[in-house]
Write a protein that holds these residues in place. Structure first.
Motif, PDB file in Angstrom:
ATOM      1  N   ASP B 483      49.973 -49.296 -22.745  1.00  0.00           N
ATOM      2  CA  ASP B 483      48.804 -50.171 -22.639  1.00  0.00           C
ATOM      3  C   ASP B 483      47.555 -49.456 -23.194  1.00  0.00           C
ATOM      4  O   ASP B 483      46.847 -49.984 -24.068  1.00  0.00           O
ATOM      5  N   LEU B 484      47.336 -48.224 -22.710  1.00  0.00           N
ATOM      6  CA  LEU B 484      46.129 -47.505 -23.144  1.00  0.00           C
ATOM      7  C   LEU B 484      46.210 -47.117 -24.624  1.00  0.00           C
ATOM      8  O   LEU B 484      45.223 -47.190 -25.349  1.00  0.00           O
ATOM      9  N   LEU B 485      47.420 -46.710 -25.051  1.00  0.00           N
ATOM     10  CA  LEU B 485      47.588 -46.321 -26.454  1.00  0.00           C
ATOM     11  C   LEU B 485      47.348 -47.524 -27.384  1.00  0.00           C
ATOM     12  O   LEU B 485      46.656 -47.395 -28.408  1.00  0.00           O
ATOM     13  N   LEU B 486      47.888 -48.675 -27.002  1.00  0.00           N
ATOM     14  CA  LEU B 486      47.718 -49.863 -27.848  1.00  0.00           C
ATOM     15  C   LEU B 486      46.258 -50.320 -27.855  1.00  0.00           C
ATOM     16  O   LEU B 486      45.717 -50.670 -28.906  1.00  0.00           O
ATOM     17  N   THR B 487      45.635 -50.289 -26.673  1.00  0.00           N
ATOM     18  CA  THR B 487      44.222 -50.683 -26.605  1.00  0.00           C
ATOM     19  C   THR B 487      43.392 -49.777 -27.519  1.00  0.00           C
ATOM     20  O   THR B 487      42.489 -50.239 -28.225  1.00  0.00           O
ATOM     21  N   TRP B 488      43.721 -48.494 -27.485  1.00  0.00           N
ATOM     22  CA  TRP B 488      43.011 -47.536 -28.339  1.00  0.00           C
ATOM     23  C   TRP B 488      43.209 -47.874 -29.818  1.00  0.00           C
ATOM     24  O   TRP B 488      42.262 -47.846 -30.612  1.00  0.00           O
ATOM     25  N   GLN B 489      44.442 -48.204 -30.187  1.00  0.00           N
ATOM     26  CA  GLN B 489      44.729 -48.546 -31.596  1.00  0.00           C
ATOM     27  C   GLN B 489      43.989 -49.821 -32.010  1.00  0.00           C
ATOM     28  O   GLN B 489      43.491 -49.942 -33.120  1.00  0.00           O
ATOM     29  N   ILE B 490      43.940 -50.779 -31.067  1.00  0.00           N
ATOM     30  CA  ILE B 490      43.235 -52.032 -31.369  1.00  0.00           C
ATOM     31  C   ILE B 490      41.739 -51.756 -31.533  1.00  0.00           C
ATOM     32  O   ILE B 490      41.092 -52.280 -32.445  1.00  0.00           O
ATOM     33  N   LEU B 491      41.203 -50.892 -30.662  1.00  0.00           N
ATOM     34  CA  LEU B 491      39.776 -50.546 -30.786  1.00  0.00           C
ATOM     35  C   LEU B 491      39.480 -49.868 -32.117  1.00  0.00           C
ATOM     36  O   LEU B 491      38.468 -50.139 -32.763  1.00  0.00           O
ATOM     37  N   LYS B 492      40.404 -48.998 -32.519  1.00  0.00           N
ATOM     38  CA  LYS B 492      40.226 -48.305 -33.808  1.00  0.00           C
ATOM     39  C   LYS B 492      40.236 -49.308 -34.965  1.00  0.00           C
ATOM     40  O   LYS B 492      39.425 -49.237 -35.891  1.00  0.00           O
ATOM     41  N   ALA B 493      41.192 -50.253 -34.867  1.00  0.00           N
ATOM     42  CA  ALA B 493      41.283 -51.275 -35.926  1.00  0.00           C
ATOM     43  C   ALA B 493      40.013 -52.121 -35.956  1.00  0.00           C
ATOM     44  O   ALA B 493      39.496 -52.459 -37.022  1.00  0.00           O
ATOM     45  N   TRP B 494      39.509 -52.427 -34.778  1.00  0.00           N
ATOM     46  CA  TRP B 494      38.275 -53.232 -34.680  1.00  0.00           C
ATOM     47  C   TRP B 494      37.098 -52.504 -35.344  1.00  0.00           C
ATOM     48  O   TRP B 494      36.351 -53.094 -36.124  1.00  0.00           O
ATOM     49  N   ARG B 495      36.974 -51.211 -35.046  1.00  0.00           N
ATOM     50  CA  ARG B 495      35.860 -50.441 -35.631  1.00  0.00           C
ATOM     51  C   ARG B 495      35.996 -50.350 -37.145  1.00  0.00           C
ATOM     52  O   ARG B 495      35.039 -50.505 -37.891  1.00  0.00           O
ATOM     53  N   LYS B 496      37.248 -50.118 -37.568  1.00  0.00           N
ATOM     54  CA  LYS B 496      37.497 -49.942 -39.000  1.00  0.00           C
ATOM     55  C   LYS B 496      37.227 -51.236 -39.781  1.00  0.00           C
ATOM     56  O   LYS B 496      36.767 -51.201 -40.922  1.00  0.00           O
ATOM     57  N   SER B 497      37.535 -52.356 -39.118  1.00  0.00           N
ATOM     58  CA  SER B 497      37.445 -53.630 -39.844  1.00  0.00           C
ATOM     59  C   SER B 497      36.057 -54.270 -39.745  1.00  0.00           C
ATOM     60  O   SER B 497      35.815 -55.301 -40.358  1.00  0.00           O
ATOM     61  N   LYS B 498      35.182 -53.672 -38.945  1.00  0.00           N
ATOM     62  CA  LYS B 498      33.860 -54.272 -38.713  1.00  0.00           C
ATOM     63  C   LYS B 498      33.131 -54.581 -40.022  1.00  0.00           C
ATOM     64  O   LYS B 498      32.695 -55.702 -40.260  1.00  0.00           O
ATOM     65  N   ASN B 499      33.025 -53.574 -40.867  1.00  0.00           N
ATOM     66  CA  ASN B 499      32.285 -53.756 -42.121  1.00  0.00           C
ATOM     67  C   ASN B 499      33.010 -54.715 -43.051  1.00  0.00           C
ATOM     68  O   ASN B 499      32.396 -55.567 -43.679  1.00  0.00           O
ATOM     69  N   ALA B 500      34.346 -54.559 -43.095  1.00  0.00           N
ATOM     70  CA  ALA B 500      35.126 -55.393 -44.020  1.00  0.00           C
ATOM     71  C   ALA B 500      34.953 -56.871 -43.713  1.00  0.00           C
ATOM     72  O   ALA B 500      34.826 -57.687 -44.615  1.00  0.00           O
ATOM     73  N   VAL B 501      34.935 -57.225 -42.431  1.00  0.00           N
ATOM     74  CA  VAL B 501      34.864 -58.641 -42.065  1.00  0.00           C
ATOM     75  C   VAL B 501      33.439 -59.172 -42.159  1.00  0.00           C
ATOM     76  O   VAL B 501      33.205 -60.267 -42.649  1.00  0.00           O
ATOM     77  N   SER B 502      32.474 -58.356 -41.682  1.00  0.00           N
ATOM     78  CA  SER B 502      31.100 -58.868 -41.690  1.00  0.00           C
ATOM     79  C   SER B 502      30.563 -58.939 -43.121  1.00  0.00           C
ATOM     80  O   SER B 502      29.660 -59.691 -43.390  1.00  0.00           O
TER      81      SER B 502
END
Lengths: 129, 502
Positions: B483-502
């Motif tokens: 659970d924690l590992l996946l949440t961490w990976q999702i958070l990383k993906a969210w941060r990484k994709s912030k600029n790309a999507v906005s």
């Protein structure tokens, strides 16, 4: 199947289901006021987290649906107002209730015990054999 | 006159400006659609205009899809919290007198409350994202969707806050105070309104997937409203509770699930539109019928008339058919064995995990324990808890995580190391869930046999279950690490994709 058919079928199903529910949740007799108070006590103390009613609730405590057919009201009230230690704990007590609350709660449990439940809780078969 | 002219002129200019903006917005969306059609006519994968499968680079991004990121991020974070709360509860059961600031009964309430609400918030985001994707149009009001997000988040957090201070209303799964549920209902009302206005606005483009996701959202609202207040009649109280516990899960969320999967498979180019949409309305209608009247198996012993034994049993059996159709749809999507990037593979790992539990834990095990004479003995034991874990997290939770990850990683591709960590997290979640559920089911069998069948004292039987409850806690520890590992990976993906999507 098309959009309109799906929408119409869904609406009819929801209406039929709701109607069937309303005609099915009839009480055996009007619920006495102290039993209504008892239901509020049951909910206020979050009893359902550990005990089941009609088999629904938590699994660490016993089912309370027909507790008053197994224990007297006095026993239940005494248990609730002078709670014992809950095994396997050595110190942790069962939550305590005020005497008035315990009376209301037993009224509620008596009322619940009078609801016809199609054989719930089951009679132990092995014990008979 | 001059004044009137100037006011009229101002209003006219304002209206014209708004109309122009509207036209621009529609044109922007239409250009997307046009380019899709153009690409399709040239024989290329039309969806690559929206998201490049290999690089994950985003094409046109609608406002609703950016707002959907808030929902799915909140869902992922609440899911992260869920694992910790649940593990603490499992440990509390096996270590006597464990000091805890929150007593077990309220910890369990928080766990159950979280179990329903994080998938709800995630589903809202997924529905906004995929309805927009499917219609290739913006939603009716992105601003409303933003307000709705803060409303549903505040209402959900208020439930956890009140339960932490031991303020609840003692209804299983609906543990919070009435005001919190009024807030969630209002959010669902805004959600349904926004979706329906979107469909009306773009009625020429309505797809079966968008329609059934909207229907699922409306049904979520319809069955929550009667639960804002609890009623004095204990039979009605129990029945309406199952409108959320069962009808939400097995009908409304089932519709949003089918819509999401159809839209995902179609829009990522994994399956052909005709294969996906052929049976979708039929599947959805069966889901509504079976999901609704299948709730009857929760009515067996609560004071309902005996005919519900037959209704509950028959419709629980019928529930297997839409699930089979859903699995068939996913199979069709994957039988071509497409070349996938790491982002797609990780999303599919989560979706396929969901399908596994959909068939086994939710449908088959669920059906077995709804046979009345089996249910009489198994009901109210840890077996129900095992089934609930497999159905609620296994089936719905995995799917919402899949959708959330897909939405939050848009425009990025995880590198090999990140991808491996993601897969490890999914494996840990699966191993943890299977360990927990197996332990609970064995403990439940012992309760059913010893207490219900042999008539041994229930509390004495419970004292003999420590081994299985310890195994459940061990499974919970594995699950929480995933659970924690996946949440961490999702958070990383969210941060990484912030600029790309906005």
């Amino acid at each position: 199947m098309r959009l309109r058919t799906f929408a119409l079928v869904s609406l009819l199903l929801v209406a039929a289901f709701t109607g069937a529910n309303i005609t099915s949740w009839k009480l055996p007799y009007p619920m006495p006021e102290d039993a209504q108070e008892g239901k509020a006590v049951w909910q206020k103390h979050n009893c359902v987290s550990c005990h089941t009613l009609f088999g629904n609730g938590g699994y660490v405590g016993d089912d309370m649906t027909n507790i008053l057919k197994r224990r007297t009201a006095e026993d239940v009230q005494h248990y609730l107002t002078n709670p014992p230690v809950m095994r396997p704990n050595r110190e942790h007590l069962h939550p305590a209730l005020e005497p008035g609350e315990a009376e209301f709660l037993t009224s509620y449990l008596r009322f619940v015990g009078d609801i016809p439940t199609l054989g719930w809780p089951p009679e132990p078969r092995g014990a008979k054999q | 006159m001059i004044f009137e002219r100037s006011v009229l002129g101002y209003l006219f200019r304002k209206l014209a400006g708004r109309k122009q903006a509207q036209e621009n917005q529609d044109t922007g969306a239409y250009q997307g659609a046009n380019s899709k059609e153009l690409n399709a006519s040239h024989g290329t994968d039309s969806k690559q205009t929206n998201t490049n499968q290999r690089t994950g680079a985003p094409g046109q991004v609608f406002k609703a899809q950016i707002i959907a990121r808030n929902y799915t991020l909140a869902a992922a974070l609440l899911f992260g919290t869920q694992g910790i709360v649940a593990l603490l509860g499992a440990i509390d059961l096996i270590i006597p007198d464990l000091p805890s600031p929150i007593p077990f009964e309220y910890g369990r309430s928080i766990h159950l409350g979280l179990a329903v609400l994080w998938p709800l918030i995630g589903t809202m985001g997924m529905v906004y994202y995929f309805v927009t994707e499917d219609l290739d149009r913006e939603i009716f009001s992105p601003r409303l969707a933003k307000w709705q997000f803060w409303l549903v988040l505040a209402a959900s957090l208020s439930i956890y806050a009140s339960l932490t201070f031991r303020l609840g209303r003692g209804r299983e799964y609906l543990e919070g105070l009435p005001l919190s549920y009024a807030g969630i209902s209002l959010a669902l009302g805004l959600f349904s309104y926004n979706l329906m206005r979107t469909l009306i606005k773009h009625k020429q483009r309505i797809t079966p997937a968008a329609m059934i996701m909207t229907a699922g959202s409306v049904l979520l609202l319809m069955f929550l409203i009667p639960n804002i207040l609890s009623v004095t009649n204990p039979i009605a109280d129990e029945a309406t509770k199952f409108w959320v516990v069962h009808a939400w899960e097995e009908m409304a969320f089932e519709l949003t699930t089918s819509g999401f999967l159809a839209s995902y498979l179609k829009n990522t180019g994994l399956a052909a539109k005709k294969d996906i949409e052929k049976w979708l309305y039929l599947e959805a209608a069966l889901t509504v019928a079976a999901g609704l009247f299948g709730t009857g198996h929760h009515y067996y012993w609560i004071g309902f008339p005996a005919y519900w034994l037959l209704v509950g049993f028959l419709f629980s059996f019928l529930q297997l058919i839409p699930v089979a159709l859903l699995v068939l749809m996913v199979y069709k999507g994957l039988k071509k064995r497409p070349q996938l990037g790491n982002r797609q593979k990780l999303t599919l790992a989560l979706i396929l995990s969901s399908m596994l539990y959909h068939v086994t834990g939710a449908s088959l095990l669920g059906f077995i324990i709804t046979v009345p004479w089996i249910n009489l003995y198994m009901h109210g034991t840890y077996i129900t808890s095992g089934h609930a874990h497999l159905a609620l997290f296994g089936s719905l939770g995995f799917l919402v995580l899949g959708g959330s990850y897909y939405i939050l990683s848009r425009g990025t591709q995880p590198d090999r190391k990140t991808y491996r960590r993601g897969i490890m997290a999914v494996l840990a979640l699966n191993v943890g869930l299977l360990t927990m559920s197996t332990a609970l089911i064995i403990a439940g069998f012992l309760q059913a046999y010893r207490a219900r069948y042999l008539g041994m004292n229930f509390m004495e039987v419970n004292l003999q279950l420590n081994l299985y409850l310890s195994a459940r806690a061990a499974g919970g520890a594995i699950f929480t690490s995933g659970d924690l590992l996946l949440t961490w990976q999702i958070l990383k993906a969210w941060r990484k994709s912030k600029n790309a999507v906005s």
